[in-house]
Scaffold this active site. Structure first.
Site, PDB file in Angstrom:
ATOM      1  N   GLY A   1      44.857  36.218  32.888  1.00 22.90           N
ATOM      2  CA  GLY A   1      46.126  36.003  31.967  1.00 22.90           C
ATOM      3  C   GLY A   1      46.209  37.034  30.459  1.00 22.90           C
TER       4      GLY A   1
ATOM      5  N   GLU B   1      48.219  40.223  32.182  1.00 22.27           N
ATOM      6  CA  GLU B   1      49.732  39.608  31.901  1.00 22.27           C
ATOM      7  C   GLU B   1      50.575  39.511  31.154  1.00 22.27           C
ATOM      8  OE1 GLU B   1      49.291  37.593  36.468  1.00 22.27           O
ATOM      9  OE2 GLU B   1      47.632  36.725  34.930  1.00 22.27           O
TER      10      GLU B   1
ATOM     11  N   ALA C   1      41.890  33.630  32.089  1.00 16.64           N
ATOM     12  CA  ALA C   1      42.623  31.808  31.973  1.00 16.64           C
ATOM     13  C   ALA C   1      41.021  31.452  31.992  1.00 16.64           C
ATOM     14  CB  ALA C   1      42.832  31.645  33.193  1.00 16.64           C
TER      15      ALA C   1
ATOM     16  N   GLU D   1      41.187  39.035  39.473  1.00 21.01           N
ATOM     17  CA  GLU D   1      40.971  37.311  40.152  1.00 21.01           C
ATOM     18  C   GLU D   1      40.058  37.761  40.945  1.00 21.01           C
ATOM     19  OE1 GLU D   1      43.942  37.446  36.701  1.00 21.01           O
ATOM     20  OE2 GLU D   1      43.488  38.469  37.906  1.00 21.01           O
TER      21      GLU D   1
END
Length: 266
Positions: A117, A120, A72, A140
C-alpha cells in the site's frame, strides 16, 4: 480554520500554500489501517476545498527514518472476509484516486520502505522523489494476495507491463536507484537532502501560474483514458479555457514587458 487534530497522520503547513501530510505510525512502519485511510481521506477533502491561495502543493511522506509506508496493516486485514475485503480495497483506491483529483501537484517524498500500500500511495502521487535508502515493492503475493489499492493498474503504467509483471509476480523489492532507472522514481537523494530537494522543486512550481499548473495536471490525467486525437482536442479545450483567467494576461504581459509575473490564481 479546519481541525487538523488527527491520530495517525500529521497535516501541517510548511510555507504559504505548501502542505505536508505525514503518515505517523512509526512504531508499525507507518502501516495503513482503516483509521489512517479515513484520516487521509478527510485531510485530502479539506485541502481540496481550499483556494489556490491557501493550497498550492501537497507533499506526502512517512514518519521516522525507516519507512514511507511499509504496506497495509496485516493484523487488520487478516480477519477480513470477501465482503469486507472489497470495501477495504475500494476505500484505499478511492482515497488514492483523490490525489489524482486534487487540483494541485502532489509529491511523494519516499524516505524508506514503500511496500504494498505504501508503494501504491506513492504511485498515486504526481511524481516521486526518494532517499537513497528507499525501497519499493509489491509483496502481496507473498501473503496470498494481490495489490488492492491500484498497484496492478498504476505500476504497469509507470514502468511498463513486463517490469510490472516481474515485480508483482516475484513480490520482490527494488532499490531507489533501480526504481529511478525503470522510471518509477524521478530523482534520488541522500536522506538528509530529500526534503530540501522536494521543497526546492515545490518553490519552482509556486513561481508558476497555479491555475495553469492545475490545468496541466487535469490534461495529463485525462489523456490516459483517451486516444491521441481525442486527448489533443481535450488539451486544446483546456488551453483555450485558460484565457478566461487573469493569470494568462499577467503572464503574457509580464513576458512582453520583461518583468516578473505576479500570479494570483484567478
Amino acid at each position: 480554520m479546519a481541525n487538523f487534530n488527527y491520530k495517525t497522520i500529521l497535516l501541517e503547513q510548511k510555507t504559504n500554500g505548501v502542505w505536508l501530510l505525514t503518515v505517523n505510525r512509526p512504531e508499525s512502519l507507518n502501516a495503513l489501517n482503516s483509521t489512517v485511510l479515513n484520516e487521509m481521506g478527510e485531510a485530502l477533502r479539506q485541502i481540496g476545498e481550499m483556494s489556490y491561495e491557501d493550497a498550492r502543493a501537497l507533499i506526502i511522506t512517512g514518519a521516522g527514518e525507516k519507512a514511507f509506508v511499509a504496506g497495509a496493516d496485516i493484523k487488520e486485514i487478516h480477519d477480513l472476509d470477501e465482503e469486507k475485503a472489497l470495501v477495504f480495497a475500494q476505500r484505499g483506491q478511492s482515497i488514492f484516486h483523490e490525489l489524482t483529483l486534487l487540483k494541485i501537484p502532489v509529491i511523494a517524498a519516499v524516505n524508506g520502505f514503500a511496500l504494498g500500500g505504501g508503494c501504491e500511495l506513492a504511485l498515486g502521487c504526481d511524481f516521486i522523489y526518494a532517499s537513497e535508502n528507499a525501497k519499493f515493492g509489491l509483496p502481496e503475493v507473498s501473503l496470498g494476495l494481490i495489490p488492492g489499492f491500484g498497484g496492478t493498474v498504476r505500476m504497469a503504467r509507470a514502468i511498463g507491463q513486463r517490469r510490472a509483471r516481474e515485480l508483482t509476480y516475484t513480490g520482490g523489492m527494488i532499490t531507489a536507484q533501480e526504481a529511478q532507472t525503470v522510471g518509477l522514481v524521478n530523482k534520488v537523494f541522500p536522506a538528509a537532502e530529500l526534503m530540501p530537494a522536494v521543497m526546492k522543486t515545490v518553490e519552482t512550481i509556486l513561481a508558476k501560474a497555479p491555475i495553469a499548473v492545475g490545468s496541466a495536471k487535469i490534461s495529463i490525467n485525462q489523456a490516459w483514458d483517451m486516444d491521441v486525437e481525442e486527448a489533443q482536442k481535450n488539451e486544446a479545450k483546456i488551453f483555450a479555457e485558460l484565457f478566461n483567467s487573469e493569470d494568462v494576461k499577467e503572464g503574457t504581459g509580464a513576458f512582453i514587458e520583461k518583468r516578473k509575473a505576479v500570479f494570483k490564481g484567478i
